[in-house]
Motif scaffolding. Structure first.
Motif, short mmCIF file in Angstrom:
data_model
loop_
_atom_site.label_atom_id
_atom_site.label_comp_id
_atom_site.label_asym_id
_atom_site.label_seq_id
_atom_site.Cartn_x
_atom_site.Cartn_y
_atom_site.Cartn_z
N PRO A 133 0.82 -1.21 0.00
CA PRO A 133 0.00 0.00 0.00
C PRO A 133 0.85 1.26 0.00
O PRO A 133 1.91 1.31 0.63
N ALA A 134 0.39 2.27 -0.72
CA ALA A 134 1.08 3.56 -0.79
C ALA A 134 0.04 4.67 -0.82
O ALA A 134 -1.16 4.42 -0.93
N LEU A 135 0.50 5.90 -0.73
CA LEU A 135 -0.38 7.06 -0.59
C LEU A 135 -0.70 7.67 -1.95
O LEU A 135 0.20 7.96 -2.74
N ARG A 218 5.29 5.04 2.90
CA ARG A 218 6.67 5.38 2.56
C ARG A 218 6.81 5.84 1.11
O ARG A 218 7.85 6.35 0.72
N SER A 219 5.74 5.66 0.32
CA SER A 219 5.76 6.08 -1.08
C SER A 219 4.46 6.80 -1.39
O SER A 219 3.42 6.49 -0.80
N ALA A 220 4.52 7.78 -2.30
CA ALA A 220 3.33 8.57 -2.63
C ALA A 220 3.33 8.94 -4.10
O ALA A 220 4.38 9.14 -4.72
N CYS A 221 2.12 9.04 -4.64
CA CYS A 221 1.91 9.52 -6.00
C CYS A 221 0.79 10.55 -5.97
O CYS A 221 -0.33 10.24 -5.52
N GLN A 244 6.42 9.06 -6.66
CA GLN A 244 6.15 8.46 -7.97
C GLN A 244 5.71 9.55 -8.95
O GLN A 244 4.85 10.35 -8.65
N ASN A 245 6.33 9.53 -10.14
CA ASN A 245 6.01 10.49 -11.18
C ASN A 245 5.45 9.78 -12.40
O ASN A 245 5.71 8.60 -12.62
N GLY A 246 4.72 10.53 -13.21
CA GLY A 246 4.07 9.95 -14.38
C GLY A 246 5.03 9.57 -15.48
O GLY A 246 6.22 9.88 -15.46
N PRO A 247 4.51 8.87 -16.49
CA PRO A 247 5.33 8.43 -17.61
C PRO A 247 5.68 9.58 -18.54
O PRO A 247 5.12 10.67 -18.46
N LEU A 337 10.80 -5.70 -7.72
CA LEU A 337 10.94 -4.89 -6.51
C LEU A 337 9.74 -3.97 -6.37
O LEU A 337 8.98 -3.76 -7.31
N HIS A 338 9.55 -3.42 -5.17
CA HIS A 338 8.60 -2.33 -4.98
C HIS A 338 9.38 -1.09 -4.54
O HIS A 338 10.62 -1.12 -4.42
N ASP A 339 8.68 0.01 -4.31
CA ASP A 339 9.35 1.29 -4.10
C ASP A 339 10.30 1.27 -2.90
O ASP A 339 11.42 1.80 -2.97
#
Length: 378
Positions: A133-135, A218-221, A244-247, A337-339
Motif C-alpha cells: 500500500p502507498a499514498l 513510505r511512497s506517494a503519487c 512516484q512520477n508519471g510516464p 521490486l517495490h518502491d
C-alpha cells in the motif's frame, strides 16, 4: 528537467505502480441506470465505466501475481496507491449539498456501496507480498475547486446528479474539478494549493492511511501527477521516502533536495483505456529500460482490474500473465521490486528478502546534455 545525477543497475528490475485503489466511481449497474435515467449517457469512454474493485477482482489479481517469481523467488509486487476517503453522500445531502464531507476508507464506503470482503482481500495480498500500500490522496479531486463550483447552476446540477447516484465524479466530463492539490481554473501561479493547505491535507491523509493499514506510508503519487515542491516537502515531513512520477521520460531514479527518491514511470500497461495496447510494445519498452540500466516502472491503474460493470479484468490478467512470463523467460537475473526496495537498494546496494539478502551493483551516473559518466558507489 534532467536530474544532476541518478542511479543505474547491473540487472533488470521491474516495479509495478498502480493508482486509484479504494476510490469509488460508478455504483455498479444500479448507479449506471440511475445516471442514464438522469440524462447523462454513459459508455462513451472507458472511465464512464470506472467503478470500484471487488474482493474477487483483488483476489484474482493476487492469484495472477503469485503464479510468477523472479530470479530470487520473489513474486511481482503491485504498489497500490490508495485514495483514503470518499465523499460522504448521506451527510452531504443532509446538509443540502453545501460542502464536501469525507468518509474515510477505513470507516467504510458511502451510502449504497457494497463490497463484501474487499478490505480482507487487500490485507491478504499485502500479507502474501504481492501488494504494497502507498499514498495517493484523500479525494483525488481538488476539494477547493469543487466547492467553488457547487454554487454554479449547471455544474452544481451535474455534481448533484452524480452524487445522488453515489458517484463522486467522472473526470473527463468535468475537468474543472482538478486534482487533489491542483485547481485548474485558477491563475497559473495559483493553481497549486498553498503550502499550508497542502501540508494540512497530506497530514490528514497520512493519518487516514495509518488508520487503514496500521502503518505509515513510505511512497506517494500525487493524483493526476500534479505535485510541486510544496507537495514533496510536505510528503517528506510526514515520512514519505519515495515520490512516484508519471510516464514520459526515461530518467533514472534520483534523490531530490528533500532527500526523497524520485521515480518516473516508463511503461503504460493500460489495456482498459489504450485502444492500441499490446504486450509486445510493453516488452519492447522494458528492454529499452534494461539497456539503459534503469528500472522498468510499470503504470497500471486499478480500472484495468474492475469487472462489476464492464469486465476489464479478464483481458488485463491474461495480458499481464503473458508480460510476466516473457520477462521471466528472457531474463534469468530478473528482480521484482517495490518502491521501498528501490529506496533500500540506493542506500545499501542490496535488498533484503525472506530468503536472504540480494546484492545489486548500483552506479551513480552524472547526466549532461551529450555525455554521461558513471562511477560505482555501492
Amino acid at each position: 528537467m534532467i536530474p544532476v545525477s541518478g542511479f543505474v543497475f547491473n540487472r533488470p528490475i521491474v516495479v509495478f505502480q498502480s493508482d486509484d485503489w479504494g476510490r469509488v466511481g460508478l455504483r455498479d449497474r444500479e448507479g449506471f441506470e440511475q445516471i442514464n435515467e438522469a440524462g447523462l449517457r454513459l459508455g462513451e469512454r472507458p472511465y464512464d465505466l470506472y467503478t470500484l474493485e471487488t474482493a474477487d477482482d483483488v483476489l484474482a489479481l493476487g492469484a495472477t501475481l503469485k503464479k510468477h517469481r523472479d530470479s530470487v523467488g520473489r513474486h511481482p509486487c503491485l504498489e497500490m496507491n490508495f485514495v483514503l476517503g470518499n465523499p460522504d453522500f448521506a451527510k452531504m445531502e443532509a446538509e443540502d449539498w453545501q460542502k464536501i464531507e469525507i468518509l474515510l476508507l477505513a470507516d467504510g464506503l458511502p451510502r449504497g456501496w457494497k463490497r463484501a470482503g474487499l478490505n480482507e482481500a487487500y490485507m491478504s495480498g499485502i500479507s502474501d507480498g504481492v501488494f504494497q500500500p502507498a499514498l495517493h490522496g484523500m479525494t483525488h479531486f481538488c476539494r477547493n475547486a469543487v466547492e467553488k463550483n457547487m454554487a454554479k447552476a449547471e455544474r452544481a446540477t451535474l455534481l448533484r446528479t452524480l452524487w445522488q447516484a453515489g458517484t463522486p465524479y467522472i473526470y473527463w466530463r468535468m475537468p474543472w474539478i482538478g486534482y487533489e492539490y491542483w485547481a485548474p481554473e485558477e491563475s497559473p501561479d495559483e493553481r497549486f494549493l498553498s503550502k499550508d493547505i497542502q501540508t494540512q491535507f497530506i497530514g490528514e491523509t497520512v493519518g487516514a492511511f495509518a488508520k487503514m493499514f496500521a502503518a505509515l506510508p513510505r511512497s506517494a503519487c500525487a493524483p493526476g501527477y500534479r505535485a510541486n515542491e510544496d507537495t514533496v516537502r510536505a510528503w517528506a515531513q510526514h515520512g514519505i521516502k519515495v515520490a512516484q512520477n508519471g510516464p514520459g521520460t526515461l530518467f533514472p531514479p534520483y534523490f531530490d533536495g528533500n532527500n526523497v527518491l524520485q521515480l518516473s514511470r516508463t511503461i503504460e500497461f493500460e489495456p482498459a483505456v489504450e485502444k492500441n495496447f499490446s504486450v509486445e510494445s510493453c516488452l519492447h519498452a522494458a528492454e529499452s529500460c534494461f539497456e539503459r540500466g534503469i528500472p522498468a516502472i510499470v503504470s497500471i491503474h486499478s480500472i484495468n482490474f474492475h469487472s462489476s460493470v464492464h469486465d476489464f479484468r479478464t483481458q488485463t490478467l491474461q495480458q499481464l500473465d503473458a508480460f510476466l512470463e516473457a520477462l521471466e523467460k528472457k531474463h534469468g537475473d530478473l528482480l521484482y521490486l517495490h518502491d521501498a526496495d528501490l529506496y533500500e537498494l540506493m542506500q545499501n546496494g542490496c535488498v533484503r528478502t525472506r530468503s536472504g539478502t540480494v546484492q545489486v551493483e548500483v552506479l551513480k551516473r552524472k547526466f549532461r546534455k551529450t555525455t554521461a559518466v558513471a562511477k560505482k558507489v555501492v
